[in-house]
Design an enzyme around this catalytic site. Sequence first.
Site, PDB file in Angstrom:
ATOM      1  N   SER A  37       0.852  -1.202   0.000  1.00 35.10           N
ATOM      2  CA  SER A  37       0.000   0.000   0.000  1.00 35.10           C
ATOM      3  C   SER A  37       0.882   1.244   0.000  1.00 35.10           C
ATOM      4  CB  SER A  37      -0.882   0.037   1.248  1.00 35.10           C
ATOM      5  OG  SER A  37      -1.349   1.359   1.454  1.00 35.10           O
ATOM      6  N   HIS A  87      -1.173  -1.138  -4.190  1.00 30.10           N
ATOM      7  CA  HIS A  87      -2.472  -0.832  -3.575  1.00 30.10           C
ATOM      8  C   HIS A  87      -2.528   0.665  -3.305  1.00 30.10           C
ATOM      9  CE1 HIS A  87      -5.976  -2.010  -1.048  1.00 30.10           C
ATOM     10  NE2 HIS A  87      -5.557  -1.091  -0.191  1.00 30.10           N
ATOM     11  N   ASP A 147      -4.565   3.677  -1.737  1.00 30.57           N
ATOM     12  CA  ASP A 147      -5.635   3.949  -0.758  1.00 30.57           C
ATOM     13  C   ASP A 147      -6.201   5.347  -0.909  1.00 30.57           C
ATOM     14  OD1 ASP A 147      -3.911   1.932   1.573  1.00 30.57           O
ATOM     15  OD2 ASP A 147      -5.959   1.596   0.880  1.00 30.57           O
ATOM     16  N   MET A 203      -8.956   8.144   0.214  1.00 28.08           N
ATOM     17  CA  MET A 203      -9.794   8.487   1.362  1.00 28.08           C
ATOM     18  C   MET A 203     -10.393   9.874   1.172  1.00 28.08           C
ATOM     19  SD  MET A 203      -7.163   7.210   4.304  1.00 28.08           S
ATOM     20  CE  MET A 203      -6.496   5.559   4.241  1.00 28.08           C
ATOM     21  N   HIS A 255      -8.265   1.290  -3.821  1.00 27.88           N
ATOM     22  CA  HIS A 255      -9.175   0.991  -2.714  1.00 27.88           C
ATOM     23  C   HIS A 255      -9.882   2.287  -2.347  1.00 27.88           C
ATOM     24  CE1 HIS A 255      -9.537  -0.236   1.819  1.00 27.88           C
ATOM     25  NE2 HIS A 255     -10.718  -0.142   1.222  1.00 27.88           N
ATOM     26  N   MET A 277     -12.015   4.363  -0.229  1.00 28.53           N
ATOM     27  CA  MET A 277     -12.656   4.530   1.076  1.00 28.53           C
ATOM     28  C   MET A 277     -13.379   5.874   1.042  1.00 28.53           C
ATOM     29  SD  MET A 277      -9.469   3.081   3.278  1.00 28.53           S
ATOM     30  CE  MET A 277      -8.365   3.382   1.896  1.00 28.53           C
ATOM     31  N   MET A 328     -11.286  -6.097   5.585  1.00 35.40           N
ATOM     32  CA  MET A 328     -10.535  -5.100   6.340  1.00 35.40           C
ATOM     33  C   MET A 328     -10.199  -5.665   7.716  1.00 35.40           C
ATOM     34  SD  MET A 328     -10.021  -2.552   4.390  1.00 35.40           S
ATOM     35  CE  MET A 328      -9.301  -1.471   5.630  1.00 35.40           C
ATOM     36  N   ASP A 363      -6.491  -6.619   4.312  1.00 34.38           N
ATOM     37  CA  ASP A 363      -5.960  -5.261   4.267  1.00 34.38           C
ATOM     38  C   ASP A 363      -5.966  -4.635   5.657  1.00 34.38           C
ATOM     39  OD1 ASP A 363      -6.923  -2.235   2.419  1.00 34.38           O
ATOM     40  OD2 ASP A 363      -5.124  -2.775   3.545  1.00 34.38           O
TER      41      ASP A 363
END
Length: 219
Positions: free
Chosen positions: A7, A32, A34, A36, A65, A67, A136, A174
Amino acid sequence: MPRIAPSILSADFARLGDEVRAAERGGADRMHVDVMDGHFVPNLSMGSLVVKALRPVTRLPLEVHLMITDPAKYAPAFVKEGADTVIAHVEVLPDPRPWLASIRGAGKKAGLAVNPETPVTAVAEWLPHCDIVICMTVHPGFGGQSFLPGSAEKIRDLRALIAERNPGCELEVDGGVDAGTVKVCVDSGATVLVAGNAVFGHKGGAEAAVRELRNLVGA
Ligand code: DX5
Ligand code: ZN
């Protein structure tokens, strides 16, 4: 064979390209990313411009990913910039089938992520429409957290559901994955392991860290 997905959230963003190349040299299978929004999770991280910047840096698949509260609005930009896989949270998609179909329709892989407090049964009905599901094992929003107790059992439960409803779907874990937890993840049925701090916080650097994780899981 288990796959390693470093990540970039824990990478040194002043040297992001070098960090990704180091992880790739160490044998990473994908990267990966992330994302947000400061709403679905209490943190802001990065947008599609990071995928645009990394696309020419690595041939590794880029898995995003999300979020975020509105994946339908923001996913297209990541697809446009070259993401290979896009994953949204089941908690924000009452019926994820249209969203999953929109990502697959763009020729990309699509998946769902399940928060620690959400039962795996929440994705059962959608598994036939997924290429990957993320279990998660920390509360989303930050890297460097500890693997939550009870995660191994949850991974096993998800593995049983996938076996029953879509054996080809990847099971990704993850959060808090490191040298001490990677084996229990694989033994519980994980096929893809996200590692942020364990890779980019490793004192030997990302290349050595990925090699170490691969050796631990026999990748
Ligand atoms: C947390 C992210 C994870 C995190 C993993 O919200 O989804 O991908 O960056 O980092 P570590 O491996 O440090 O827990
Ligand atoms: Zn993640």
